[in-house]
Design an enzyme around this catalytic site. Structure first.
Site, PDB file in Angstrom:
ATOM      1  NE  ARG A   1      -2.123  -1.680   3.524  1.00  0.00           N
ATOM      2  CZ  ARG A   1      -2.615  -1.846   4.755  1.00  0.00           C
ATOM      3  NH1 ARG A   1      -3.847  -1.450   5.035  1.00  0.00           N
ATOM      4  NH2 ARG A   1      -1.880  -2.403   5.691  1.00  0.00           N
TER       5      ARG A   1
ATOM      6  CE1 TYR B   1      -5.826   2.677  10.092  1.00  0.00           C
ATOM      7  CE2 TYR B   1      -4.678   2.138   8.059  1.00  0.00           C
ATOM      8  CZ  TYR B   1      -5.852   2.388   8.742  1.00  0.00           C
ATOM      9  OH  TYR B   1      -7.051   2.345   8.071  1.00  0.00           O
TER      10      TYR B   1
ATOM     11  CG  HIS C   1      -2.597  -0.459  14.984  1.00  0.00           C
ATOM     12  ND1 HIS C   1      -3.957  -0.517  15.241  1.00  0.00           N
ATOM     13  CD2 HIS C   1      -2.468  -0.394  13.633  1.00  0.00           C
ATOM     14  CE1 HIS C   1      -4.619  -0.492  14.083  1.00  0.00           C
ATOM     15  NE2 HIS C   1      -3.746  -0.412  13.107  1.00  0.00           N
TER      16      HIS C   1
ATOM     17  CD  GLU D   1      -4.181   3.487  15.238  1.00  0.00           C
ATOM     18  OE1 GLU D   1      -3.325   3.447  16.150  1.00  0.00           O
ATOM     19  OE2 GLU D   1      -3.913   3.843  14.061  1.00  0.00           O
TER      20      GLU D   1
ATOM     21  CE  LYS E   1       0.442  -2.188   9.377  1.00  0.00           C
ATOM     22  NZ  LYS E   1      -0.809  -2.441  10.132  1.00  0.00           N
TER      23      LYS E   1
ATOM     24  CG  ASP F   1      -2.766  -4.202  12.932  1.00  0.00           C
ATOM     25  OD1 ASP F   1      -1.591  -4.578  12.883  1.00  0.00           O
ATOM     26  OD2 ASP F   1      -3.412  -3.846  11.935  1.00  0.00           O
TER      27      ASP F   1
END
Length: 371
Positions: A15, A94, A96, A118, A75, A270
């Site tokens: 991605r 993101y 996490h 998120e 990520k 995640d």
């Protein structure tokens, strides 16, 4: 603002943070965009397409991190990327953080302004930047589970939808949010027998109205989870506590008593996973076996369908990227409390309460950083 898009370096991650269309949205507003060479090449987004949208192509991630005011990724930053972050630089991706103390420590040390997709909320509720990837992961969870029920992949050798004269497989879905609802849609479409568990009875009532007697809904408690898991051929874990570590709802004891060759797919990995036996895996080596049960715990499931995922993600992220670039992070957050909820780490402080509590940091409210 100078916006940078590095190529993702996490295992099997294709991605990219911005599509050419998103780049054009920024450049038309007077912003500059640097894109690392071949950042989107794996999914058919060529350097020529980015250049045609107004981006400048650069050779290395080091140049992007050195020059950009805001780095847009997909990520969480890997250790070598965390080391390149600098004080007051915006990181928009993101994160996490709750189950990842090493990354959190590195981001705190960097002094950067770290905004997590998120935990950004929506005006109508929910987590709109997490939702598109949850939709993808929910649908993929059934695909992956069905594939790994095949004997050649370690499963019991069961066709999830069955055939005339042979019963279909039983899918237990824990959590009726975005992941669970999308998993349910695919499982029903494949002809499986499906049980959905959730604590929100209104949500179960909605699903019952849509699917009727094609599914079974159950209130989520320890007894019902155990009953469903022990009877299931495939269990999908789709439980999320925003920004916090996922609750361990399926115990090691339950796993030990499941059917041999059953499959569990932990979409919550995640955030640490909701099976006690889970640990993160990769697309390269997606599964491991505990007590005869196949565990699929890939931490970036949507990366397997990276083109679809990139476009779906950009649909959700671009409006906030524009606001951050147009206004700067502080004003953008003062103007939009939902974006402010995405601020997880800022100038050496942890500004998201669930992360602070999970990892033992002092919690500093985001508002105090915006003064």
């Amino acid at each position: 603002m100078l916006v940078g898009v590095p190529k993702e370096i996490k295992n099997q991650e294709s991605r990219v943070g911005l599509t050419p269309a998103s780049v054009k949205e920024l450049t038309l507003r007077g912003h500059q965009v640097l894109v690392q060479q071949n950042a989107g090449a794996a999914i058919g987004l060529t350097d020529e397409m980015y250049a045609g949208s107004g981006a400048t192509i650069v050779d290395t991630a080091q140049e992007i991190f050195a020059r950009a005011d805001m780095v847009v990724k997909v990520k969480e930053p890997q250790p070598q990327e965390c080391a390149m972050l600098r004080e007051n630089q915006i990181l928009y991706t993101y994160l996490h953080l709750a189950p990842d103390p090493e990354q959190t420590k590195a981001l705190v040390a960097s002094g950067a302004i770290c905004i997590a997709y998120e935990t950004i909320t929506g005006a109508g509720g929910g987590l709109p930047l997490l939702a598109p990837m949850s939709e993808v992961a929910g649908r993929m969870s059934i695909q992956a589970g069905a594939a790994h029920l095949e004997k050649s992949k370690g499963g019991m050798g069961l066709l999830l939808g069955g055939v005339p004269g042979v019963a279909p497989g039983h899918v237990a879905i824990i959590g009726a949010g975005v992941v669970g609802t999308n998993a349910l849609q695919i499982a029903v479409g494949m002809g499986a027998r499906v049980t959905v568990l959730d604590k929100n009875v209104d949500r179960l009532r909605q699903l019952d109205l849509v699917y009727g007697n094609r599914i079974q809904t159950m209130y989520s408690n320890a007894h019902n989870i155990e009953d469903a898991v022990l009877d299931a051929d495939l269990v999908i874990g789709g439980v999320l506590v925003p920004g916090a570590a996922a609750p361990k709802l399926v115990t090691r004891s339950m796993i030990a008593r499941m059917k041999q060759g059953a499959v569990v797919v932990d979409v919550a990995i995640d955030q640490g996973g909701c099976f006690e036996t889970s640990h993160p895996t990769t697309h390269e080596n997606p599964t491991f076996v505990v007590d005869g049960v196949v565990h699929y715990c890939v931490a970036n499931m949507p990366g397997a369908v990276a083109r679809t995922s990139t476009f779906a993600l950009n649909n959700a992220t671009i409006s906030h990227a524009i606001a951050l670039a147009d206004k700067g992070w502080s004003k953008a957050m003062r103007d939009n409390p939902h974006l402010k909820n995405g601020l997880n780490v800022c100038r050496g402080q942890v500004t998201y309460e669930a992360v602070a509590h999970a990892l033992g940091y002092s919690y500093v409210p985001a508002d105090s950083m915006l003064a």
